[in-house]
Design a protein around this motif. Structure first.
Motif, PDB file in Angstrom:
ATOM      1  N   GLY A  34     -60.665 -51.975  19.851  1.00  0.00           N
ATOM      2  CA  GLY A  34     -59.113 -52.591  20.279  1.00  0.00           C
ATOM      3  C   GLY A  34     -59.973 -53.761  20.408  1.00  0.00           C
ATOM      4  O   GLY A  34     -59.041 -54.894  20.588  1.00  0.00           O
ATOM      5  N   GLN A  35     -61.419 -54.320  20.428  1.00  0.00           N
ATOM      6  CA  GLN A  35     -61.862 -55.200  20.427  1.00  0.00           C
ATOM      7  C   GLN A  35     -61.578 -56.568  19.386  1.00  0.00           C
ATOM      8  O   GLN A  35     -61.849 -58.094  19.572  1.00  0.00           O
ATOM      9  CB  GLN A  35     -63.051 -55.337  19.934  1.00  0.00           C
ATOM     10  N   MET A  36     -61.040 -55.543  17.820  1.00  0.00           N
ATOM     11  CA  MET A  36     -60.619 -56.286  17.167  1.00  0.00           C
ATOM     12  C   MET A  36     -59.522 -57.027  16.847  1.00  0.00           C
ATOM     13  O   MET A  36     -58.580 -58.210  16.893  1.00  0.00           O
ATOM     14  CB  MET A  36     -60.326 -55.501  15.540  1.00  0.00           C
ATOM     15  N   THR A  37     -58.223 -56.490  18.297  1.00  0.00           N
ATOM     16  CA  THR A  37     -57.064 -56.551  17.931  1.00  0.00           C
ATOM     17  C   THR A  37     -57.448 -57.817  19.159  1.00  0.00           C
ATOM     18  O   THR A  37     -56.895 -58.921  19.454  1.00  0.00           O
ATOM     19  CB  THR A  37     -56.169 -55.469  19.114  1.00  0.00           C
ATOM     20  N   THR A  38     -58.362 -57.396  20.265  1.00  0.00           N
ATOM     21  CA  THR A  38     -58.591 -58.783  21.283  1.00  0.00           C
ATOM     22  C   THR A  38     -58.907 -60.009  20.497  1.00  0.00           C
ATOM     23  O   THR A  38     -58.292 -61.504  20.894  1.00  0.00           O
ATOM     24  CB  THR A  38     -59.417 -58.582  22.158  1.00  0.00           C
TER      25      THR A  38
END
Length: 205
Positions: A34-38
């Motif tokens: 999820g942090q990679m997508t953010t």
């Protein structure tokens, strides 16, 4: 010696509960994804517009669903089977990640798909998060609940730091598209763990 033990993280829940262990591993990977997508969405918007205001709008698209639906997520979770609810919201998040990857591979430069998908992803989180927080007391005995919560909090904090760092490396090596794909794949562990959990109907009627 007893004082030293107070400062050592208790991994008893990981050893004692296979359900909790699978969910913890899957959730840890999902946080990183999820942090990679953010990171990827923010960088894609900036590369497209070179506008700090457009980047700030990403935060607005993410925050509004949390504000509008955050108060109702808990009430909704109290009325349905929580395992099914979290499973459904995670499947929805996989679809969102797949659509983000698709638009990146297609080379789209429009911003509205990004804002829309970020808002939908945030909405799914607002609905599923309250139900997910009730899993620990149901999966662990009372004496291990505090340790289980501490393990979840630790994995979340580590994911917040590791996700953007890993995203930077992945982006440099293969571009933003790989970040979106990594996020989509990171849900595999969580979906498997949720599928193995027992039913969690509302308690107390």
């Amino acid at each position: 010696m007893p004082r030293r033990r107070r400062f050592v993280l208790d991994i008893g829940p990981l050893r004692g509960s296979a359900d909790f262990r699978r969910l913890w591993v899957g959730s840890s990977l999902s946080v990183v994804g999820g942090q990679m997508t953010t990171f990827a969405v923010t960088l894609q918007v900036y590369r497209t517009t070179h506008s700090s205001a457009a980047v700030g709008a990403v935060g607005l698209a993410s925050g509004l669903p949390l504000i509008l639906l955050g108060l109702f997520g808990g009430s909704f979770a109290d009325a349905v089977d929580r395992r099914r609810l979290v499973l459904a919201t995670n499947i929805g998040s996989v679809v969102v990640s797949a659509l983000l990857a698709a638009q990146a591979f297609a080379g789209l430069r429009a911003l509205w798909p990004l804002y829309t998908l970020v808002a939908v992803q945030s909405l799914l989180g607002a609905v599923g998060a309250p139900a997910r927080r009730t899993f620990v007391p149901r999966l662990l005995p009372a004496g291990q609940v505090a340790a289980g919560i501490a393990l979840n909090q630790m994995s979340f904090q580590v994911g917040l730091m590791a996700g953007p760092a890993l995203a930077g490396v992945v982006t440099a090596a293969g571009g933003l598209r790989l970040c979106y794909l990594a996020d989509m794949i990171s849900f595999t562990g969580t979906l498997y763990a949720l599928a193995r959990l027992p039913a969690m109907p509302p308690q107390g009627g």
